[in-house]
Design a protein around this motif. Sequence first.
Motif, PDB file in Angstrom:
ATOM      1  N   LYS A  71      39.841  43.814  35.431  1.00 24.75           N
ATOM      2  CA  LYS A  71      39.461  42.358  34.899  1.00 24.75           C
ATOM      3  C   LYS A  71      39.486  41.383  36.411  1.00 24.75           C
ATOM      4  CE  LYS A  71      44.523  41.456  33.845  1.00 24.75           C
ATOM      5  NZ  LYS A  71      45.071  42.882  33.535  1.00 24.75           N
ATOM      6  N   ALA A  75      39.856  31.027  27.669  1.00 26.54           N
ATOM      7  CA  ALA A  75      40.828  31.931  28.162  1.00 26.54           C
ATOM      8  C   ALA A  75      41.543  32.705  27.108  1.00 26.54           C
ATOM      9  CB  ALA A  75      42.069  30.994  28.936  1.00 26.54           C
ATOM     10  N   GLN A 105      46.522  37.351  33.221  1.00 28.26           N
ATOM     11  CA  GLN A 105      47.387  37.077  32.048  1.00 28.26           C
ATOM     12  C   GLN A 105      48.493  37.948  32.140  1.00 28.26           C
ATOM     13  OE1 GLN A 105      43.989  39.038  29.506  1.00 28.26           O
ATOM     14  NE2 GLN A 105      45.424  40.029  28.441  1.00 28.26           N
ATOM     15  N   GLN A 149      39.269  35.734  26.470  1.00 29.36           N
ATOM     16  CA  GLN A 149      39.248  36.517  27.263  1.00 29.36           C
ATOM     17  C   GLN A 149      40.736  37.500  27.252  1.00 29.36           C
ATOM     18  OE1 GLN A 149      36.501  37.548  28.649  1.00 29.36           O
ATOM     19  NE2 GLN A 149      36.923  36.790  30.739  1.00 29.36           N
ATOM     20  N   MET A 150      41.738  36.583  27.018  1.00 28.87           N
ATOM     21  CA  MET A 150      43.071  37.338  26.761  1.00 28.87           C
ATOM     22  C   MET A 150      43.231  38.530  25.819  1.00 28.87           C
ATOM     23  SD  MET A 150      45.713  34.045  27.551  1.00 28.87           S
ATOM     24  CE  MET A 150      45.884  33.317  29.267  1.00 28.87           C
ATOM     25  N   TYR A 205      41.349  38.450  31.070  1.00 29.75           N
ATOM     26  CA  TYR A 205      41.652  37.321  31.784  1.00 29.75           C
ATOM     27  C   TYR A 205      42.454  37.741  33.102  1.00 29.75           C
ATOM     28  CZ  TYR A 205      43.077  32.275  32.918  1.00 29.75           C
ATOM     29  OH  TYR A 205      43.230  31.228  33.360  1.00 29.75           O
ATOM     30  N   TYR A 206      42.086  36.997  34.327  1.00 31.23           N
ATOM     31  CA  TYR A 206      42.397  37.417  35.554  1.00 31.23           C
ATOM     32  C   TYR A 206      43.821  37.630  35.654  1.00 31.23           C
ATOM     33  CZ  TYR A 206      42.865  37.582  40.715  1.00 31.23           C
ATOM     34  OH  TYR A 206      43.207  38.042  41.995  1.00 31.23           O
ATOM     35  N   ARG A 261      32.407  39.042  30.229  1.00 30.09           N
ATOM     36  CA  ARG A 261      33.320  39.121  29.070  1.00 30.09           C
ATOM     37  C   ARG A 261      33.841  40.103  28.301  1.00 30.09           C
ATOM     38  NH1 ARG A 261      32.699  35.523  23.680  1.00 30.09           N
ATOM     39  NH2 ARG A 261      31.423  37.364  22.799  1.00 30.09           N
ATOM     40  N   TYR A 296      46.448  28.012  25.975  1.00 36.05           N
ATOM     41  CA  TYR A 296      46.598  27.281  27.264  1.00 36.05           C
ATOM     42  C   TYR A 296      46.976  25.917  27.486  1.00 36.05           C
ATOM     43  CZ  TYR A 296      44.316  28.371  31.885  1.00 36.05           C
ATOM     44  OH  TYR A 296      44.107  28.738  33.048  1.00 36.05           O
TER      45      TYR A 296
END
Length: 344
Positions: free
Chosen positions: A252, A48, A60, A51-52, A57-58, A246, A69
């Motif tokens: 995203k 996560a 964030q 990705q952030m 990240y979906y 990624r 996290y």
Amino acid sequence: MNRTGELVEIVLPGKVEPEGLATRRGPVPAPGPGQVLIRTEATGVSFAEQQMRRGRYYDQPPFPFVPGYDLVGTVLTTGEGVDPALAGTRVAALVKVGGWASHVVADAADAVPVPAGIGAAEAETLVVNGVTAWQMLHRKARVRAGHTVVVLGANGGVGSVLVQLALAAGARVIGTASPRHHEALRAQGVLPVDYRADDLAARIRALAPRGADAVFDHVGGRGIVDSWRLLAPGGTLVSYGSASTRDAEGSKQWPVLKLLGRVWLWNALPNRRRACFYNVWAGRTLSRDRFRARLHADLTQVFAALGRGEVSARVAARLPLERAAEALRLAESGTVAGKVVLIP
């Protein structure tokens, strides 16, 4: 070093390389009503955060923010309405963001006690990874003894816990990983397959000619179709990520929405297979009490499995919080087995 009474946080200021992370210092916050102040003893680097930092990240939050996290630490003080006896208790908490800090304020209801005898770093490796693996295996796929399961990324953070829990449940496990991890997987009782093989699906099918009872796919992308086709009648595909995107550009949300669309379509077809997209936060908005009850129950089960020796806590490296950039680089290198843990 963290001085007494000082808050130290690692801030993600925007889309940056790991070296772009910033350190922020300030006063230690006080817990509000229903909250506890936790002195962090271990927090981790998961996919996560990777990705952030890319802005991928979906859901964030907007930059800047403190990533992290999950965490394990000791309750220092309690807010109004919280049992003061909770102070001094080692707890684990799933927070999504904010964990990369020396002190974290969290809702008391989100703090799960860590059994005595389990170290902070060891417990940390099993918070988000353990809950994710347990819920996918037992709540989504309902794997039982005699089942054949396929775990993509069997040496990853979630994948390695999935493998161990599936074996403990009596399942036959086929796992994909790079060849350097195959010997270790075989030693556990896993049938390893090179994830880079051009004929990956065919190799897995050769090991499970009747199909798999469950497939756990964190990769997403076009390969998700192969994962669906590997299922036996009555089997379940659990999709829980889009690692293949990624480093992609653009929206995203779109990769996740495409996965959700495929899942909906497959389940709408007249067949004896089932697909689902797993999100550890699903249901939290609709019923926070139910979400918390499941989190407590499932993380407690994971810690119990650790105590029985069914699951191992794999700490790949322990680094000081202030070396978060180095820790992130190490986690992203793909060269380590287990979880990189930050120690404030």
